[in-house]
Design a protein around this motif. Structure first.
Motif, PDB file in Angstrom:
ATOM      1  N   LEU B  94      -6.949   3.670  -1.150  1.00  0.00           N
ATOM      2  CA  LEU B  94      -6.434   2.963  -0.413  1.00  0.00           C
ATOM      3  C   LEU B  94      -5.191   2.072  -1.080  1.00  0.00           C
ATOM      4  CD1 LEU B  94      -7.408   1.504   2.025  1.00  0.00           C
ATOM      5  CD2 LEU B  94      -7.772  -0.871   0.963  1.00  0.00           C
ATOM      6  N   GLU B  95      -4.477   2.904  -0.412  1.00  0.00           N
ATOM      7  CA  GLU B  95      -2.877   3.016  -0.625  1.00  0.00           C
ATOM      8  C   GLU B  95      -2.735   1.455   0.460  1.00  0.00           C
ATOM      9  OE1 GLU B  95      -0.697   6.914  -0.264  1.00  0.00           O
ATOM     10  OE2 GLU B  95      -1.983   6.986  -1.469  1.00  0.00           O
ATOM     11  N   ASP B  96      -1.559   0.771  -0.230  1.00  0.00           N
ATOM     12  CA  ASP B  96      -0.503  -0.228   0.649  1.00  0.00           C
ATOM     13  C   ASP B  96      -1.052  -0.731   1.375  1.00  0.00           C
ATOM     14  OD1 ASP B  96       2.077   2.416   1.008  1.00  0.00           O
ATOM     15  OD2 ASP B  96       1.513   1.700  -0.313  1.00  0.00           O
ATOM     16  N   VAL B 101      -6.292   7.317   1.913  1.00  0.00           N
ATOM     17  CA  VAL B 101      -6.821   8.796   1.430  1.00  0.00           C
ATOM     18  C   VAL B 101      -8.245   9.050   1.741  1.00  0.00           C
ATOM     19  CG1 VAL B 101      -5.530  10.510   0.079  1.00  0.00           C
ATOM     20  CG2 VAL B 101      -4.300   8.360   0.078  1.00  0.00           C
ATOM     21  N   ILE B 102      -8.489  10.816   2.340  1.00  0.00           N
ATOM     22  CA  ILE B 102      -9.580  10.303   2.148  1.00  0.00           C
ATOM     23  C   ILE B 102     -10.006  12.672   1.391  1.00  0.00           C
ATOM     24  CG2 ILE B 102     -11.879  10.918   3.838  1.00  0.00           C
ATOM     25  CD1 ILE B 102     -10.779   8.683   4.688  1.00  0.00           C
ATOM     26  N   GLY B 103     -10.989  12.669   1.260  1.00  0.00           N
ATOM     27  CA  GLY B 103     -11.031  13.581   0.273  1.00  0.00           C
ATOM     28  C   GLY B 103     -12.947  13.894   0.243  1.00  0.00           C
ATOM     29  N   GLY B 175      -5.984  17.381  -4.313  1.00  0.00           N
ATOM     30  CA  GLY B 175      -7.285  18.021  -3.158  1.00  0.00           C
ATOM     31  C   GLY B 175      -7.897  17.560  -1.893  1.00  0.00           C
ATOM     32  N   TRP B 176      -6.514  16.388  -1.822  1.00  0.00           N
ATOM     33  CA  TRP B 176      -6.700  15.628  -0.864  1.00  0.00           C
ATOM     34  C   TRP B 176      -7.095  16.074   0.422  1.00  0.00           C
ATOM     35  CZ3 TRP B 176      -3.060  14.709   2.612  1.00  0.00           C
ATOM     36  CH2 TRP B 176      -1.582  14.401   2.377  1.00  0.00           C
ATOM     37  N   ILE B 177      -7.942  15.815   1.395  1.00  0.00           N
ATOM     38  CA  ILE B 177      -7.787  16.283   2.756  1.00  0.00           C
ATOM     39  C   ILE B 177      -7.089  15.562   3.865  1.00  0.00           C
ATOM     40  CG2 ILE B 177      -9.257  16.613   4.500  1.00  0.00           C
ATOM     41  CD1 ILE B 177     -11.506  17.265   2.022  1.00  0.00           C
TER      42      ILE B 177
END
Lengths: 389, 204
Positions: B94-96, B101-103, B175-177
């Motif tokens: 979780l940002e902000d 961000v998912i991976g 490698g985040w998606i």
């Protein structure tokens, strides 16, 4: 190399159940010609482990249409229950589906492949062979009526890339021994079934979703292997065209037919699955035959939607990963190159006047021969692009 | 002459020793496992470069020994703290406050094998939790990836087009998606934290 029993024990990993011993092997999809990998002999799969039983359903398609067959397979998979950890039930048997089908002559490419690179699009049109993109991964295959496809659907936590291929090898080897033939099948490192001379007789592809997975493969019985070189791309003069871009590339292998009849193969396969996954007292077992006429109205609606998707240009050609397609002239000098993404031309590079003036109108159009040809004047290039794109 | 031979002995012994070390220790600046008998004879500075291995890149000296760059045994063996996990082996950072961000986790990417292609979702697409947001292809298998949350996709990792191997090499970093703008943060509560995810992997 671990024994199949050990591998299968490892393969009971949750979720994906991939053979842990395979992790560090070299990339399967790099083009190495005629890769002679380590071959594993089939072993009787019922010797040293407890037999795992399933609620086995067998479907055989009477249709020869690749559109119907692939759509029906997709429909069966959609209907297949997803076995996640919160639905796991130890009392009820998990389902396993075996679906066997034969297609008329067609070229089937993997989900993330580039048809212009993998197939000779011009030749496909000339021979009137349909090109279809399937939903599982892997490479390009040529189907015809001498090839029978098998598809096995299983719960996600028992996914194994080789289990069913090994089962087929065992069953077929018994048939060959009985007939006095010298063919001996085994599964190689690339999960292909190969004969004793390392010629490929079956290729596999897989699809994994939440809680379920399927493994489908071809089986060359009496296929017209001479058509392979005419339709798949190895034969096209690489001095004429080149395709660059990401996407899965096919690995070329020498191939061979195993030479038994469809009926014998189908019966052997079904008997092997029944022996392995059901108890012999299951008298209610029956094979279900399907074709376009025998499906219900509700099924037909769903299946027709998938058929439409498979037949659409957007899915077959338009969903190709971004690539650059170069047309060469004379001594392999690039005459024009198209950068295409999601089926639309993003950019055009050429030093020929035939293209430079029309650059603005070409960029942004769909990458279809007729569309591009209609935007230029040169008759020679019109003809060439209509055929090649 | 014997001086050079000693260096060679030490360097091959070092490589053999380090390949047996746990990953975290491999990147240590100094490997204290050699007996003094070897070390005292060969203290010159030529030994020093062998120790300086960056945590982020696969060790080139090791790959020379094995002959091949090994993406799978990369630096992300353990699941990081502070991320949330799903039973489908996806992670979420979780940002902000509302940008997720998912991976996919290192466990999943190891199980899948060398990733050769990543199918990314389209930017701007509206997603419901549980819907597929793309797929990963490895060893002839196309595996769907599911979104743990609902929202709008505002960014996808374009690097994966050219380098799908990042999913194996750095599943939690490069490698985040995709990144999703979440509408409803209550969906996050049903996800697992690091400890529960480790238990989940160990038990299943």
């Amino acid at each position: 190399m671990k024994s199949p029993e050990a591998r299968r024990a490892l393969a009971s990993f949750p979720g994906f159940g991939i053979t842990a011993s395979r992790r560090n092997k070299s990339r399967d999809t790099i083009a190495t010609p005629f890769s002679f990998s380590f071959r594993r002999q089939s072993n009787s799969s019922t010797t040293s482990k407890q037999k795992k039983l399933y609620d086995l359903e067998v479907y055989i398609s009477r249709s020869r249409s690749p559109y119907f067959n692939l759509s029906y397979e997709d429909y069966l998979f959609k209907r297949f229950p997803a076995y996640t950890s919160y639905t796991a039930s130890s009392t009820q048997l998990s389902k396993k589906i075996l679906f066997l089908y034969t297609n008329y002559r067609s070229v089937i490419i993997g989900r993330n492949q580039n048809p212009w690179r993998e197939t000779n699009v011009q030749s496909l049109r000339r021979h009137n062979v349909p090109l279809i993109r399937r939903k599982s991964g892997g490479g390009t295959v040529l189907h015809d009526e001498g090839n029978v496809n098998y598809s096995v659907m299983m719960p996600g936590n028992s996914f194994d890339r080789d289990e069913h291929a090994l089962l087929l090898c065992t069953a077929l080897n018994a048939v060959f021994r009985q007939r006095g033939e010298e063919t001996v099948l085994s599964v190689n490192e690339r999960h292909d079934i190969v004969d004793q001379k390392a010629r490929k007789v079956s290729g596999s592809a897989y699809k994994l979703q939440r809680g379920k997975a399927y493994h489908h493969g071809t089986m060359l019985l009496n296929s017209r292997l001479d058509m392979l070189s005419k339709l798949l791309h190895h034969s096209v003069d690489s001095r004429l065209e080149s395709v660059e871009g990401p996407g899965v590339q096919s690995v070329r292998s020498p191939v061979s037919n195993i030479g038994i009849s469809d009926e014998l193969f189908v019966n052997t396969t079904i008997a092997a699955f029944r022996r392995e996954y059901t108890t012999s007292s299951d008298n209610a077992f029956r094979v279900r035959y399907v074709d376009e006429d025998s499906i219900t109205k509700e099924e037909e609606q769903e299946i027709n939607k998938t058929i439409d998707e498979l037949q659409s240009w957007e899915w077959t050609f338009g969903s190709t990963p971004k690539f650059v397609h170069r047309f060469l002239v004379g001594d392999s000098t690039p005459a024009v190159s198209f950068t295409v993404k999601e089926g639309t031309i993003l950019d055009l590079e050429s030093n020929l006047p035939e293209f430079m003036g029309y650059k603005d109108s070409i960029i942004g159009t769909a990458y279809r021969g007729a569309d591009v040809a209609s935007r230029i004047d040169s008759e020679r290039w019109k003809q060439r692009l209509i055929e090649a794109i | 002459m014997s001086y050079q031979k000693n260096i060679l002995m030490v360097s091959t012994r070092l490589a053999a020793v380090r390949s047996r070390l746990p990953v975290a220790a491999r990147s240590a600046k100094f490997v204290p496992l050699l007996s003094n008998r070897f070390y005292s004879k060969t203290t010159p500075k030529t030994i020093a470069p062998l120790f300086t291995v960056s945590r982020n890149t696969p060790s080139t000296s090791l790959s020379n020994v094995r002959g091949r760059r090994s993406y799978i045994n990369g630096s992300d063996e353990e699941t990081p703290e502070g991320l949330r996990y799903t039973e489908e082996h996806e992670w979420l950072a979780l940002e902000d406050g509302n940008l997720a961000v998912i991976g996919i986790t290192g466990y999943a990417s190891k199980a899948l094998g060398d990733v050769v292609y990543v199918e990314l979702p389209s930017v701007g697409a509206s997603i419901v939790a549980g819907e597929p947001i793309g797929a990963v292809e490895s060893v002839k298998s196309a595996s769907d990836i599911y979104s743990p949350v609902s929202g709008e996709i505002i960014e996808v990792n374009e690097q994966l087009d050219k380098k799908p191997g990042l999913v194996n090499a750095e599943p939690y970093r490069r490698g985040w998606i995709c990144k999703i703008l979440i509408k409803d943060t209550t969906e996050l509560e049903s996800m697992m934290d690091n400890n529960r995810y480790q238990t989940f992997i160990a038990s299943s």
